[in-house]
Write a protein that holds these residues in place. Sequence first.
Motif, PDB file in Angstrom:
ATOM      1  N   CYS A 217       7.948   7.288   7.561  1.00  0.00           N
ATOM      2  CA  CYS A 217       8.443   5.939   7.313  1.00  0.00           C
ATOM      3  C   CYS A 217       7.661   4.926   8.118  1.00  0.00           C
ATOM      4  O   CYS A 217       7.162   5.241   9.175  1.00  0.00           O
ATOM      5  CB  CYS A 217       9.922   5.857   7.675  1.00  0.00           C
ATOM      6  N   PRO A 218       7.545   3.683   7.589  1.00  0.00           N
ATOM      7  CA  PRO A 218       8.220   3.155   6.422  1.00  0.00           C
ATOM      8  C   PRO A 218       7.846   3.864   5.115  1.00  0.00           C
ATOM      9  O   PRO A 218       8.705   4.318   4.398  1.00  0.00           O
ATOM     10  CB  PRO A 218       7.794   1.696   6.360  1.00  0.00           C
ATOM     11  N   ARG A 219       6.548   4.002   4.754  1.00  0.00           N
ATOM     12  CA  ARG A 219       6.191   4.662   3.509  1.00  0.00           C
ATOM     13  C   ARG A 219       4.684   4.785   3.456  1.00  0.00           C
ATOM     14  O   ARG A 219       3.958   4.179   4.237  1.00  0.00           O
ATOM     15  CB  ARG A 219       6.673   3.866   2.283  1.00  0.00           C
ATOM     16  N   ILE A 220       4.187   5.595   2.531  1.00  0.00           N
ATOM     17  CA  ILE A 220       2.750   5.681   2.275  1.00  0.00           C
ATOM     18  C   ILE A 220       2.422   4.755   1.119  1.00  0.00           C
ATOM     19  O   ILE A 220       2.998   4.860   0.044  1.00  0.00           O
ATOM     20  CB  ILE A 220       2.333   7.120   1.929  1.00  0.00           C
ATOM     21  N   GLY A 221       1.502   3.847   1.338  1.00  0.00           N
ATOM     22  CA  GLY A 221       1.100   2.912   0.294  1.00  0.00           C
ATOM     23  C   GLY A 221       1.924   1.643   0.310  1.00  0.00           C
ATOM     24  O   GLY A 221       3.105   1.652   0.657  1.00  0.00           O
ATOM     25  N   PRO A 222       1.344   0.512  -0.051  1.00  0.00           N
ATOM     26  CA  PRO A 222       2.040  -0.781  -0.016  1.00  0.00           C
ATOM     27  C   PRO A 222       3.092  -0.895  -1.112  1.00  0.00           C
ATOM     28  O   PRO A 222       3.047  -0.182  -2.115  1.00  0.00           O
ATOM     29  CB  PRO A 222       0.909  -1.784  -0.244  1.00  0.00           C
ATOM     30  N   ASP A 223       4.046  -1.796  -0.886  1.00  0.00           N
ATOM     31  CA  ASP A 223       5.011  -2.092  -1.942  1.00  0.00           C
ATOM     32  C   ASP A 223       4.835  -3.543  -2.382  1.00  0.00           C
ATOM     33  O   ASP A 223       4.001  -4.279  -1.852  1.00  0.00           O
ATOM     34  CB  ASP A 223       6.448  -1.819  -1.483  1.00  0.00           C
ATOM     35  N   VAL A 224       5.615  -3.960  -3.352  1.00  0.00           N
ATOM     36  CA  VAL A 224       5.438  -5.293  -3.926  1.00  0.00           C
ATOM     37  C   VAL A 224       5.802  -6.405  -2.947  1.00  0.00           C
ATOM     38  O   VAL A 224       5.445  -7.555  -3.154  1.00  0.00           O
ATOM     39  CB  VAL A 224       6.286  -5.455  -5.217  1.00  0.00           C
ATOM     40  N   TYR A 225       6.502  -6.048  -1.858  1.00  0.00           N
ATOM     41  CA  TYR A 225       6.921  -7.053  -0.890  1.00  0.00           C
ATOM     42  C   TYR A 225       5.946  -7.163   0.277  1.00  0.00           C
ATOM     43  O   TYR A 225       6.138  -7.973   1.174  1.00  0.00           O
ATOM     44  CB  TYR A 225       8.318  -6.727  -0.353  1.00  0.00           C
ATOM     45  N   GLY A 226       4.899  -6.314   0.291  1.00  0.00           N
ATOM     46  CA  GLY A 226       3.928  -6.365   1.365  1.00  0.00           C
ATOM     47  C   GLY A 226       4.433  -5.826   2.683  1.00  0.00           C
ATOM     48  O   GLY A 226       3.945  -6.211   3.749  1.00  0.00           O
ATOM     49  N   ASN A 227       5.420  -4.923   2.662  1.00  0.00           N
ATOM     50  CA  ASN A 227       5.962  -4.352   3.890  1.00  0.00           C
ATOM     51  C   ASN A 227       4.950  -3.428   4.554  1.00  0.00           C
ATOM     52  O   ASN A 227       4.001  -2.980   3.915  1.00  0.00           O
ATOM     53  CB  ASN A 227       7.246  -3.580   3.582  1.00  0.00           C
ATOM     54  N   PRO A 228       5.149  -3.110   5.844  1.00  0.00           N
ATOM     55  CA  PRO A 228       4.243  -2.178   6.521  1.00  0.00           C
ATOM     56  C   PRO A 228       4.181  -0.843   5.791  1.00  0.00           C
ATOM     57  O   PRO A 228       5.181  -0.379   5.242  1.00  0.00           O
ATOM     58  CB  PRO A 228       4.880  -2.022   7.911  1.00  0.00           C
ATOM     59  N   TYR A 229       3.030  -0.236   5.800  1.00  0.00           N
ATOM     60  CA  TYR A 229       2.881   1.049   5.124  1.00  0.00           C
ATOM     61  C   TYR A 229       1.824   1.886   5.823  1.00  0.00           C
ATOM     62  O   TYR A 229       1.056   1.400   6.660  1.00  0.00           O
ATOM     63  CB  TYR A 229       2.521   0.856   3.646  1.00  0.00           C
TER      64      TYR A 229
ATOM     65  N   PHE B 285     -10.077  13.742   1.400  1.00  0.00           N
ATOM     66  CA  PHE B 285      -9.955  12.353   0.944  1.00  0.00           C
ATOM     67  C   PHE B 285      -9.800  11.420   2.137  1.00  0.00           C
ATOM     68  O   PHE B 285      -9.347  11.818   3.212  1.00  0.00           O
ATOM     69  CB  PHE B 285      -8.806  12.157  -0.054  1.00  0.00           C
ATOM     70  N   ASP B 286     -10.239  10.174   1.934  1.00  0.00           N
ATOM     71  CA  ASP B 286     -10.217   9.149   2.971  1.00  0.00           C
ATOM     72  C   ASP B 286      -8.833   8.515   3.081  1.00  0.00           C
ATOM     73  O   ASP B 286      -7.937   8.792   2.289  1.00  0.00           O
ATOM     74  CB  ASP B 286     -11.231   8.046   2.658  1.00  0.00           C
ATOM     75  N   PHE B 287      -8.717   7.600   4.049  1.00  0.00           N
ATOM     76  CA  PHE B 287      -7.429   6.956   4.308  1.00  0.00           C
ATOM     77  C   PHE B 287      -6.953   6.112   3.120  1.00  0.00           C
ATOM     78  O   PHE B 287      -5.751   6.049   2.848  1.00  0.00           O
ATOM     79  CB  PHE B 287      -7.518   6.082   5.561  1.00  0.00           C
ATOM     80  N   ASP B 288      -7.870   5.452   2.454  1.00  0.00           N
ATOM     81  CA  ASP B 288      -7.459   4.538   1.384  1.00  0.00           C
ATOM     82  C   ASP B 288      -7.726   5.077  -0.014  1.00  0.00           C
ATOM     83  O   ASP B 288      -7.717   4.329  -0.983  1.00  0.00           O
ATOM     84  CB  ASP B 288      -8.151   3.182   1.551  1.00  0.00           C
ATOM     85  N   ASP B 289      -7.945   6.392  -0.134  1.00  0.00           N
ATOM     86  CA  ASP B 289      -8.203   6.961  -1.463  1.00  0.00           C
ATOM     87  C   ASP B 289      -6.954   6.974  -2.336  1.00  0.00           C
ATOM     88  O   ASP B 289      -7.046   6.879  -3.564  1.00  0.00           O
ATOM     89  CB  ASP B 289      -8.759   8.379  -1.344  1.00  0.00           C
ATOM     90  N   TYR B 290      -5.791   7.145  -1.716  1.00  0.00           N
ATOM     91  CA  TYR B 290      -4.540   7.224  -2.477  1.00  0.00           C
ATOM     92  C   TYR B 290      -3.543   6.216  -1.911  1.00  0.00           C
ATOM     93  O   TYR B 290      -3.209   6.265  -0.730  1.00  0.00           O
ATOM     94  CB  TYR B 290      -3.959   8.632  -2.435  1.00  0.00           C
ATOM     95  N   GLY B 291      -3.083   5.317  -2.743  1.00  0.00           N
ATOM     96  CA  GLY B 291      -2.206   4.242  -2.304  1.00  0.00           C
ATOM     97  C   GLY B 291      -0.736   4.534  -2.489  1.00  0.00           C
ATOM     98  O   GLY B 291       0.086   3.613  -2.469  1.00  0.00           O
TER      99      GLY B 291
ATOM    100  N   GLY C  99      13.344   2.472   0.999  1.00  0.00           N
ATOM    101  CA  GLY C  99      13.736   3.539   0.110  1.00  0.00           C
ATOM    102  C   GLY C  99      12.754   4.682   0.154  1.00  0.00           C
ATOM    103  O   GLY C  99      11.640   4.546   0.638  1.00  0.00           O
ATOM    104  N   ARG C 100      13.189   5.850  -0.283  1.00  0.00           N
ATOM    105  CA  ARG C 100      12.326   7.014  -0.302  1.00  0.00           C
ATOM    106  C   ARG C 100      11.166   6.784  -1.255  1.00  0.00           C
ATOM    107  O   ARG C 100      11.279   6.159  -2.276  1.00  0.00           O
ATOM    108  CB  ARG C 100      13.123   8.224  -0.788  1.00  0.00           C
ATOM    109  N   ARG C 101      10.005   7.366  -0.840  1.00  0.00           N
ATOM    110  CA  ARG C 101       8.841   7.317  -1.719  1.00  0.00           C
ATOM    111  C   ARG C 101       9.023   8.246  -2.887  1.00  0.00           C
ATOM    112  O   ARG C 101       9.729   9.236  -2.812  1.00  0.00           O
ATOM    113  CB  ARG C 101       7.582   7.731  -0.950  1.00  0.00           C
ATOM    114  N   ARG C 102       8.349   7.928  -3.989  1.00  0.00           N
ATOM    115  CA  ARG C 102       8.438   8.788  -5.171  1.00  0.00           C
ATOM    116  C   ARG C 102       7.125   9.515  -5.399  1.00  0.00           C
ATOM    117  O   ARG C 102       6.093   9.014  -5.056  1.00  0.00           O
ATOM    118  CB  ARG C 102       8.749   7.934  -6.405  1.00  0.00           C
TER     119      ARG C 102
END
Length: 326
Positions: free
Chosen positions: A139-151, A167-173, A323-326
């Motif tokens: 947490c908070p989560r892997i990858g950004p959300d629509v609200y721009g929260n920390p990720y 894979f690199d740090f930004d390969d999967y959002g 919320g939990r990541r999907r």
Amino acid sequence: MRSSFVLLPVALALLSTGAFGWLSDTTSVDCLQSRWSEWMKVGYNTRLRTRVILRHPSNGGTACGPNEETEQLPAGETITPQETAQAFDSFFLRRQTTLTRNPAAERDLLVILDESGSIGVAVFEEAKEALAKLLGYICPRIGPDVYGNPYHQVAFMTFSSSYEEHFDFDDYGSYAGVRDAILQETYSSGTTATHDALDYARTTMFANGDFSVSAKGLRPESMKEVLLITDGQPNSASATVAAAEELQSIGVDVFALGIGNNIAQNHMEQLVSHPAYKHIFHLGSFDDFHTIVDTVEQQYNVLAGSNVNNPCINFNPWEITGGRRR
């Protein structure tokens, strides 16, 4: 009439003194701390209890004592996989190592998974599944959300006689992207060249500390972390310790999940960041890796059944959000 005018300044002076006298109050105030928490088992053979400061001292009052206390486990006591899961959740997934940690901090995490010959293909597949599932609870989560929260961002490497960056740090959002990419990696047996993997992590994945020029997707202001998962003695213990120290020297926080009884405690403590008891997690076997996952999942399901829908534990120890990541 004149007497009332004479008394008025005196009354105002008294009122002023009473109203603002607290500004010059020199009363000594002692520190006030909460009661100690229950003991929590951490690391290999340590237990920890904590408390918080409820009131800071002032005007020469009694200073606060320590907020943490550790001691060796009593003779005959061991740490169960469920207790290791609790420590892993507290100090790695949620990162509640202090009450002052910035809840807006972002993490760039590199997972380094041992695939040496002592593991075998079947256990490697199980380890991948457990790891992929466990990362879903960061947490908070892997990858950004629509609200721009920390990720968070996650990169992934494996090693045996040599190392491989997958894979690199930004390969999967997203968590789903990270999970699927880990699950599709195949096993490659060999020796345990841990130092080579750690050196590559420092020089290439973390750009020798020059994070602003990283080609691997690092964010300059993020928390830089490594989770090393291994089950055996490295080819060179001294080279591995040196590589881990150099990695920490550029600002990378090193955690280790040691699995099995072939890893010496003192060696593992030399690999991780300080304090060691918050950065080492030890399991007897890879079967216990699944126990960690099950234990964490049960805890999160309890939260889901309370007032929180699809809970995600934020960095802030006083707040549960998201919320939990999907």
